[in-house]
Design an enzyme around this catalytic site. Sequence first.
Site, PDB file in Angstrom:
ATOM      1  N   ASN A 132      29.603 108.401  15.540  1.00 38.71           N
ATOM      2  CA  ASN A 132      29.137 109.759  14.988  1.00 38.71           C
ATOM      3  C   ASN A 132      27.961 109.960  14.790  1.00 38.71           C
ATOM      4  O   ASN A 132      27.124 109.411  14.289  1.00 38.71           O
ATOM      5  CB  ASN A 132      29.784 109.662  13.513  1.00 38.71           C
ATOM      6  CG  ASN A 132      29.899 110.926  12.802  1.00 38.71           C
ATOM      7  OD1 ASN A 132      29.544 111.822  13.170  1.00 38.71           O
ATOM      8  ND2 ASN A 132      30.763 110.492  11.735  1.00 38.71           N
ATOM      9  N   SER A 177      28.388 109.448   7.629  1.00 36.93           N
ATOM     10  CA  SER A 177      28.110 108.888   6.119  1.00 36.93           C
ATOM     11  C   SER A 177      27.806 107.571   6.085  1.00 36.93           C
ATOM     12  O   SER A 177      28.759 106.748   6.112  1.00 36.93           O
ATOM     13  CB  SER A 177      29.292 109.355   5.147  1.00 36.93           C
ATOM     14  OG  SER A 177      29.427 110.899   5.353  1.00 36.93           O
ATOM     15  N   SER A 210      35.364 107.015  11.315  1.00 39.32           N
ATOM     16  CA  SER A 210      34.166 107.317  11.302  1.00 39.32           C
ATOM     17  C   SER A 210      33.999 108.476  12.559  1.00 39.32           C
ATOM     18  O   SER A 210      34.329 108.298  13.804  1.00 39.32           O
ATOM     19  CB  SER A 210      33.160 106.240  11.725  1.00 39.32           C
ATOM     20  OG  SER A 210      31.905 106.948  11.541  1.00 39.32           O
TER      21      SER A 210
END
Length: 1091
Positions: free
Chosen positions: A171, A175, A121
């Site tokens: 992050n 996503s 990530s």
Amino acid sequence: MHSLPSACTSREIPKYHWQSQNVKQSGVDDMVLLSKITEEAIVENLKKRYMDDYIFTYIGPVLISVNPFKQMPYFTDREIELYQGAAQYENPPHVYALTDNMYRNMMIDSENQCVIISGESGAGKTVAAKYIMGYISKVSGGGSKVQHVKDIILQSNPLLEAFGNAKTVRNNNSSRFGKYFEIQFSRGGEPDGGKISNFLLEKSRVVSQNENERNFHIFYQMIEGSSNQQKEALGIMTPDYYNYLNQSGTYKVDGTNDSSDFQETMEAMQVIGIPGDCQTQVLQIVAGILHLGNVSFIEAGNYAQVESTDLLAFPAYLLGINQNRLQDKLTSRKMDSKWGGKSESINVTLNQEQACYTRDALAKALYARLFDYLVEAINKAMQKPLEELSIGVLDIYGFEIFQRNGFEQFCINFVNEKLQQIFIELTLKAEQEEYVQEGIKWTPIEYFNNKIVCDLIENKLNPPGIMSVLDDVCATMHAKGEGADSTLLQKLQAAVGTHEHFNSWNSGFIIHHYAGKVSYDISGFCERNRDVLFPDLIELMQSSEQNFIRSLFPENLNSDKKGRPSTASSKIKRQANELVDTLMKCTPHYIRCIKPNETKRPRDWEESRVKHQVEYLGLRENIRVRRAGFAYRRVFQKFLQRYAILTLETFPCWRGGEQQGVLHLLRSVNMDPDQYQMGRTKIFVKNPESLFLLEEMRERKFDTFARTIQKAWRKYIARRKYEQMREEASDILYNSKERRKNSINRNFVGDYLGMEDKPELRQFLAKRERIDFADSVTKYDRRFKSIKRDLILTPKGIYLIGREKVKKGPEKGQIKEVLKRRLDIANVRSVSLSTRQDDFFILHEAQYDSLLESTFKTEFLSLLCKRYEEQTKSKMQLAFSDRLEFRLKKEGWGGGGTRTLVFQKGQGNVAQLKPAGKSLNVTIGDGLPKTSNNSLIKGYQNGAAQFSRRTIGTSQQEEAYSTPNKCNRPPSSALPKLGSQKARQGHAPSRTQMANLDFLNVPDQGMSGMQRKRSISQRPPPAPTSRPKTQPRPLGPRCRALYQYAGQDVDELTFDVNDVIDLIKEDVSGWWIGRIHGKEGLFPGNYVEKI
């Protein structure tokens, strides 16, 4: 990777690709070339490149990408042009190179392609996916329908990111769902459809977030970016007001503008085709979820009660449901009771914990179904009835380890484990097994196969995997509670406790993943796995006044339910295996993303973190297999099909055995035997360079054929337009300027310099800039001194190119091309010419003017006027006068001012120049009348254009300025009067006499035919003997080349000075037909003299 050079001045334009000059070498581009293959050497090479801003590196065809945490300068249209159609070795490593390779492979082999982007990530997977989609959109063609699909492909990114991405501690734009985006293509390579498959949205984030994290972006975007009217309608407050947003204490993200992102999200919905009323209802659901989260409960006699019923009003209003009914469904549940064969429904009142769970379950269900609706809306907008070719882009949540890892992390890491297995299967395991099957000499290379970890998680029986045990516990679980989770832990210990990749601890269990050990907290595993939405809540939402919301809950609650309800883990397991099957049907490409630090700062390199990723991604083993193995393999039949074009024996069809055909092809290109091995069914080629050799030769063959077809077609089209062009050109000067004899009555060639073979001139133009006109002209300076320039006209502008001697550096003393001036066509104010038959013209521009002289001024002006009108929608101003003025360029403190040209009547067709201070007197004899047109001019010539050039002060070599082998140019001096060798009363042969030559060249038999040929030839063949010998071809009129000529088209001849050409036909256009070296074709009549 390379930063782009700054804009070049006229003296600094590089000659070839920007990579080939002044590029700092940083480590190795392809780590297969590393001298030492250790994890340390790999990390050192990546670090070296990363610190020099080279974020991409290859391992053969695999692309390694290191997240730079800043915007890099090499993702512009210039790079797209550079990588399009280029071989991998031509340019530095780049995601565009991998994408172009994928796109071309799809087109060439008619096989579906996919790219698997993997990494932790925050390693840069989503950004890589965006660049892939952007590149494909730019390089693929198509009309308005295709453009609409491209827009949807690009706009789907901001929409899905808004609803599916969030800030995590690792992050800022993580996503929180997985997606496999299939871009579908027509057979012609245009993207005309697409399909998105989404996996495991992290629904739990809607209701709870860890410290320093955020909920999904859309919530903050709506709060910051909605209008005052929207805020009022949706009851929007500040983010800290909402329980679903204020748990983490984080509302802003560095470098993110939620307000402008909201406008982008709404625009994306518009492009995708979501109707305006549906867009409003999407926002109502998002706001309704936030308001629902503020409904809290208190315990009243072991039963839950809504703490403040006022807070129910807004969510009920936004969701279009009854407020009292909402309260009822949040605090009680209808349950079916079976007793003695009868079933009855009873209402069970919930406690506080159960009520909170019910509220959160409704919020999560609303959000997940809304997300599915958006994905479906994108798919509907892109769907096509028949699937042809596709490129799949897999952008899935990265492997992650948090302080507390729950059920979502377990599922995410399982999917990453499966992707790692594909990589191992196809790049390490399958490759080595294939060598053994095909009988290729091979030394096995050891590697870690993570199938053992995948089996630990997903096995059904013997022993059952973690997911099977979890589903069994969930099937027997009736109510929410910690009891089920502890039961799960006990059963896991019994089932897989002895597995070497599994350990348990007091609050959960540990899995030894390929990327490291992860501790999972068992709390909530069973509840999240059940993923059941109670019928009461479905019924509640089906009572909504809003059609849109009712459509999100299409279940039929009256149908009998049989069998176990599906669980979240079984769903993700099924999706992961379906994804693997889909990927296995495609030709895979890989991007391995590496996260260099946890600070998210550029140029920050954490050695141990990168080394860990290099180890678990198996890069060392990947390099070793790549070095020892073969870069390319193809079954014999496919190899033959692809490269058959290289030899006459194999094209169009090889008649022998496939293996012999392959060997024949390899020998025909002189490939070293140590560069390939023949398997049982496949050919194996060791180095990419050997493959590039084959590809390059194939490209050349196709290029030659394509050019032949193109040239023949262009010539055909050009000839059809020939008359029209001549008329247009004639109209420009009609009634305004005297004409030279035959100045229009000739072919308009356009490119008189042979630009296709002039990279030194093409370097100043854009990569695919079309050339309308190119010729060597004379330019006059402030002292009326003549200088040679190459004049090039394109749809974009006018270029004047000169030559200069290099004054310093390694190329000192060499003559180099220099761009002296570039004019945008729209900036040309006017063009001035005299009324006489000279070749002068002045280009007027805002800063200063250019005085030029060109034999082909009429052709140049007609094309310039056409381009000017296209760009400005107005006519080019042409001024005709025998007194012309032009402005000079200002240079430093001096310069500027004007100069004058005065044109006077003189003698002959050659202009005489006489400078007098600031003016130049030009005298020239009378030309054809100003009212001359094509029909009048035709009677004047014998077929050769009588173009005059002054030779005063310039040598013949200087005239042929661009190259001594001047192409398509008339000679510098006036042409000899063709046919003067045979006295014809001093007149040029008439049109009728020209036609007689056609008759004389008709093939015939007997002595009379030979005599007719001799009657126009100065060198007759020897007198025949009594028994005449059969001659292969009657000897007709011939001519000798006065100048060298390089044919510019497939039907033109090429010859050197003094070459003798058999003359077949003379033509009034000036282009004659002849034969030399066994080839028949066209050539300019003014380059030869008859003999």
